[in-house]
Structure formats: C-alpha cells, structure tokens
Design a protein around this motif. Structure first.
Motif, PDB file in Angstrom:
ATOM      1  N   PHE A 124      38.599  32.940  34.291  1.00  0.00           N
ATOM      2  CA  PHE A 124      37.249  32.366  34.341  1.00  0.00           C
ATOM      3  C   PHE A 124      36.814  32.096  35.789  1.00  0.00           C
ATOM      4  CE2 PHE A 124      38.058  31.231  29.801  1.00  0.00           C
ATOM      5  CZ  PHE A 124      36.980  31.926  29.284  1.00  0.00           C
ATOM      6  N   SER A 125      37.769  31.805  36.667  1.00  0.00           N
ATOM      7  CA  SER A 125      37.443  31.657  38.082  1.00  0.00           C
ATOM      8  C   SER A 125      36.951  32.994  38.648  1.00  0.00           C
ATOM      9  CB  SER A 125      38.682  31.195  38.851  1.00  0.00           C
ATOM     10  OG  SER A 125      38.430  31.168  40.248  1.00  0.00           O
ATOM     11  N   TYR A 126      37.606  34.065  38.244  1.00  0.00           N
ATOM     12  CA  TYR A 126      37.212  35.420  38.640  1.00  0.00           C
ATOM     13  C   TYR A 126      35.790  35.736  38.157  1.00  0.00           C
ATOM     14  CZ  TYR A 126      37.030  40.485  37.504  1.00  0.00           C
ATOM     15  OH  TYR A 126      36.656  41.791  37.310  1.00  0.00           O
ATOM     16  N   ILE A 127      35.482  35.422  36.906  1.00  0.00           N
ATOM     17  CA  ILE A 127      34.137  35.669  36.361  1.00  0.00           C
ATOM     18  C   ILE A 127      33.093  34.871  37.134  1.00  0.00           C
ATOM     19  CG2 ILE A 127      32.642  35.394  34.353  1.00  0.00           C
ATOM     20  CD1 ILE A 127      34.598  37.698  34.098  1.00  0.00           C
ATOM     21  N   ARG A 128      33.417  33.625  37.433  1.00  0.00           N
ATOM     22  CA  ARG A 128      32.475  32.777  38.170  1.00  0.00           C
ATOM     23  C   ARG A 128      32.187  33.357  39.555  1.00  0.00           C
ATOM     24  NH1 ARG A 128      33.184  29.030  41.935  1.00  0.00           N
ATOM     25  NH2 ARG A 128      35.441  28.995  41.637  1.00  0.00           N
ATOM     26  N   LYS A 129      33.215  33.868  40.205  1.00  0.00           N
ATOM     27  CA  LYS A 129      33.048  34.365  41.566  1.00  0.00           C
ATOM     28  C   LYS A 129      32.278  35.684  41.617  1.00  0.00           C
ATOM     29  CE  LYS A 129      37.086  31.948  43.369  1.00  0.00           C
ATOM     30  NZ  LYS A 129      38.505  32.074  43.844  1.00  0.00           N
ATOM     31  N   PHE A 178      49.508  40.921  41.249  1.00  0.00           N
ATOM     32  CA  PHE A 178      48.636  41.983  40.732  1.00  0.00           C
ATOM     33  C   PHE A 178      47.224  41.439  40.532  1.00  0.00           C
ATOM     34  CE2 PHE A 178      47.032  45.474  38.436  1.00  0.00           C
ATOM     35  CZ  PHE A 178      47.939  46.516  38.522  1.00  0.00           C
ATOM     36  N   GLY A 179      47.118  40.274  39.920  1.00  0.00           N
ATOM     37  CA  GLY A 179      45.807  39.668  39.702  1.00  0.00           C
ATOM     38  C   GLY A 179      45.098  39.360  41.002  1.00  0.00           C
ATOM     39  N   TYR A 180      45.857  38.890  41.992  1.00  0.00           N
ATOM     40  CA  TYR A 180      45.260  38.590  43.299  1.00  0.00           C
ATOM     41  C   TYR A 180      44.691  39.861  43.909  1.00  0.00           C
ATOM     42  CZ  TYR A 180      44.787  37.231  48.177  1.00  0.00           C
ATOM     43  OH  TYR A 180      44.282  37.001  49.435  1.00  0.00           O
ATOM     44  N   SER A 181      45.508  40.930  43.928  1.00  0.00           N
ATOM     45  CA  SER A 181      45.083  42.184  44.544  1.00  0.00           C
ATOM     46  C   SER A 181      43.837  42.744  43.868  1.00  0.00           C
ATOM     47  CB  SER A 181      46.235  43.196  44.464  1.00  0.00           C
ATOM     48  OG  SER A 181      45.849  44.439  45.005  1.00  0.00           O
ATOM     49  N   ASP A 182      43.870  42.826  42.537  1.00  0.00           N
ATOM     50  CA  ASP A 182      42.744  43.433  41.814  1.00  0.00           C
ATOM     51  C   ASP A 182      41.476  42.592  41.893  1.00  0.00           C
ATOM     52  OD1 ASP A 182      44.393  45.493  41.185  1.00  0.00           O
ATOM     53  OD2 ASP A 182      43.927  45.500  39.052  1.00  0.00           O
ATOM     54  N   SER A 183      41.624  41.287  41.895  1.00  0.00           N
ATOM     55  CA  SER A 183      40.435  40.430  41.973  1.00  0.00           C
ATOM     56  C   SER A 183      39.744  40.605  43.324  1.00  0.00           C
ATOM     57  CB  SER A 183      40.802  38.968  41.740  1.00  0.00           C
ATOM     58  OG  SER A 183      41.643  38.469  42.771  1.00  0.00           O
ATOM     59  N   LYS A 193      33.436  37.840  48.486  1.00  0.00           N
ATOM     60  CA  LYS A 193      34.243  37.548  49.663  1.00  0.00           C
ATOM     61  C   LYS A 193      34.949  38.816  50.094  1.00  0.00           C
ATOM     62  CE  LYS A 193      37.854  34.407  51.351  1.00  0.00           C
ATOM     63  NZ  LYS A 193      38.806  33.332  50.967  1.00  0.00           N
ATOM     64  N   GLU A 194      34.906  39.109  51.372  1.00  0.00           N
ATOM     65  CA  GLU A 194      35.496  40.344  51.874  1.00  0.00           C
ATOM     66  C   GLU A 194      36.978  40.148  52.186  1.00  0.00           C
ATOM     67  OE1 GLU A 194      35.192  44.364  52.756  1.00  0.00           O
ATOM     68  OE2 GLU A 194      33.614  43.031  52.034  1.00  0.00           O
ATOM     69  N   THR A 195      37.802  41.003  51.618  1.00  0.00           N
ATOM     70  CA  THR A 195      39.240  40.995  51.878  1.00  0.00           C
ATOM     71  C   THR A 195      39.632  42.346  52.430  1.00  0.00           C
ATOM     72  OG1 THR A 195      39.644  39.455  50.047  1.00  0.00           O
ATOM     73  CG2 THR A 195      41.542  40.682  50.872  1.00  0.00           C
ATOM     74  N   GLU A 196      40.466  42.353  53.465  1.00  0.00           N
ATOM     75  CA  GLU A 196      40.881  43.602  54.085  1.00  0.00           C
ATOM     76  C   GLU A 196      41.690  44.451  53.108  1.00  0.00           C
ATOM     77  OE1 GLU A 196      43.040  42.668  57.593  1.00  0.00           O
ATOM     78  OE2 GLU A 196      41.260  42.083  58.744  1.00  0.00           O
ATOM     79  N   ASP A 197      41.504  45.770  53.214  1.00  0.00           N
ATOM     80  CA  ASP A 197      42.246  46.695  52.362  1.00  0.00           C
ATOM     81  C   ASP A 197      43.753  46.548  52.548  1.00  0.00           C
ATOM     82  OD1 ASP A 197      39.933  47.691  51.294  1.00  0.00           O
ATOM     83  OD2 ASP A 197      39.865  49.480  52.561  1.00  0.00           O
ATOM     84  N   PHE A 198      44.170  46.214  53.750  1.00  0.00           N
ATOM     85  CA  PHE A 198      45.605  46.034  54.024  1.00  0.00           C
ATOM     86  C   PHE A 198      46.189  44.943  53.131  1.00  0.00           C
ATOM     87  CE2 PHE A 198      49.160  44.001  56.178  1.00  0.00           C
ATOM     88  CZ  PHE A 198      49.945  45.082  56.563  1.00  0.00           C
ATOM     89  N   THR A 199      45.480  43.828  53.021  1.00  0.00           N
ATOM     90  CA  THR A 199      45.949  42.716  52.186  1.00  0.00           C
ATOM     91  C   THR A 199      45.967  43.115  50.715  1.00  0.00           C
ATOM     92  OG1 THR A 199      45.096  41.082  53.757  1.00  0.00           O
ATOM     93  CG2 THR A 199      45.485  40.327  51.500  1.00  0.00           C
ATOM     94  N   ILE A 200      44.916  43.790  50.276  1.00  0.00           N
ATOM     95  CA  ILE A 200      44.848  44.247  48.882  1.00  0.00           C
ATOM     96  C   ILE A 200      46.021  45.173  48.565  1.00  0.00           C
ATOM     97  CG2 ILE A 200      43.528  45.672  47.259  1.00  0.00           C
ATOM     98  CD1 ILE A 200      40.985  44.580  48.618  1.00  0.00           C
ATOM     99  N   MET A 201      46.363  46.047  49.521  1.00  0.00           N
ATOM    100  CA  MET A 201      47.400  47.044  49.261  1.00  0.00           C
ATOM    101  C   MET A 201      48.798  46.445  49.283  1.00  0.00           C
ATOM    102  SD  MET A 201      47.274  50.065  48.292  1.00  0.00           S
ATOM    103  CE  MET A 201      48.614  51.052  47.651  1.00  0.00           C
ATOM    104  N   TRP A 202      49.088  45.551  50.243  1.00  0.00           N
ATOM    105  CA  TRP A 202      50.460  45.032  50.291  1.00  0.00           C
ATOM    106  C   TRP A 202      50.735  44.128  49.094  1.00  0.00           C
ATOM    107  CZ3 TRP A 202      52.495  40.245  50.099  1.00  0.00           C
ATOM    108  CH2 TRP A 202      51.789  39.144  50.572  1.00  0.00           C
TER     109      TRP A 202
END
Length: 225
Positions: A124-129, A178-183, A193-202
């Motif tokens: 639900f936090s993901y939906i809100r964001k 997994f949830g952190y990366s995909d969100s 919110k912008e997250t670097e691709d490097f962070t998403i990938m690792w």
C-alpha cells in the motif's frame, strides 16, 4: 567443486560487468551481460548440488523460473512499451514457479498469514507513492505487478520454518531486496523518486542470490549410496 567455482566466478564476472555498465551508462556492455546473470547464477546452483554429490529435486520448476526471469531481463532492456509489458508478464510467471517450488518443500499456514498481512504494508505504501502525482498511465498494470511481488513475498514467507531459520531468513531478505528493486523501477517511471540504475541492479542481483540460495537449501538431496 571445480565446476561450481568456475560457474560462480562466471556469475560474479558477469554481474560486476553489468553493474559497471550501469555505473558508466555503457549500453552495449549492459546488453551483452544482463541476459546471462540469472542463467549463470542458476548454473552455479546446479553445479553446487552436483559437486556436493546430490541433486535438486523438481529442478524443472527452478529452470522454468530462471528462464522466465531471463526473458524478462532481456525484454526490459528495451524501452518499447509492448516489450516492457511482456517482460513484466514474464517476471510475474517466473514468480509463480519460484513460489510453487518453495511451497512444494515447506509450507506454514501461520507464516502465510503473517507474511500476507505484513507485506501489505509495503504494497500500500508503493500504491500511495506511484499515485502521488496522479494515477500513472497503465495504472492497473502497476497494481498487478505490485500484487505479484506481494504474492512472491507472501509465498516465500509461507516457507518459513523454525527448524530451518537460516534458509528462512535468506528467503525473506531476498524478497525484501526484490521488492525494493522493483518498486524503484516503478517510482522512476511515475516520477515519484529517482533511483540510479546501479542501485536497482545490485539489489536485484542480491535478491536473486538470496532467493536461489534458499531454494537450493530447500531442494537439495544427496544421492542415495
């Protein structure tokens, strides 16, 4: 053991090169490495089982999950909307196989309930964001994919066993990564919110290492003498 060491080194080299491509925006290197991350990881898992004189039962389920994740990785390399949708569907299908593998070996109604409720909080936090700036295009798709990650998280939680605490912890931490990366991918797409691709990938790579390790511990069987 040599086969395992070599296959795991291959996985590490591919992963490091892919992360290097993300850090330096090296598109060609990303295209050359990303499709081989999941295959090399699961090759390592199977080589480990072999080197320990055993096997992973129902291994075809893991193979199917890995194939679908790999297809998703390849399809998401391109920004084409249709390919992106198919890639997401491929990941969702992969979740089903990994959930099935986990529940085939360990199932706790108690932790299914606890996990299902607890993982609704980040959902639900993901939906809100993602709706902070208004409902995005293809909003139902974001919801469906969020629900699929919730299902993966809940399914892995349902495999928790007091008799197998380390393996259980690996599974739960894995789905959190997994949830952190995909969100973060969704947040980038919706302008939250912008997250670097490097962070998403690792974090994606770490999630798969943890989940595959848990699956290995669940499914490994020594060969009968």
């Amino acid at each position: 053991m040599t086969e395992f060491v070599l296959s795991f080194l291959l996985f590490l080299v591919i992963s490091v090169l892919d992360l290097f491509s993300k850090a330096g925006n090296r598109r060609s290197l990303e295209v050359a490495t990303k499709p081989f991350i999941i295959p090399s990881l699961y090759l390592s898992i199977f080589m480990l089982a072999s080197s320990m004189g055993g096997y992973l039962d129902h291994s075809y389920i893991l193979v199917m999950g890995a194939v679908l994740y790999t297809a998703g990785d390849i399809l998401l390399l391109w920004k084409n909307t249709m390919l992106f949708i198919v890639g997401v569907l491929s990941f969702i299908s992969g979740h089903v196989f990994f959930i099935s593998y986990g529940l085939l070996h360990s199932f706790s109604p108690l932790f299914l309930t606890i996990g299902g409720i607890a993982f609704l909080i980040p959902f639900f936090s993901y939906i809100r964001k993602i709706t902070k700036n208004g409902k995005p295009d293809m909003f139902p798709g974001y919801v469906v994919y969020g629900l699929s990650v919730w299902a993966l998280s809940t399914g892995m939680a349902a495999t928790i066993s007091f008799d197998d605490p380390i393996r259980s912890l690996l599974a739960v931490i894995g789905v959190i990564f997994f949830g952190y990366s995909d969100s973060r991918i969704a947040y980038n797409c919706t302008g939250h919110k912008e997250t670097e691709d490097f962070t998403i990938m690792w974090t994606y790579i770490a999630a798969n290492v943890l989940i595959s390790s848990s699956m290995f511990m669940l499914g490994f069987h020594p060969l009968a003498l």
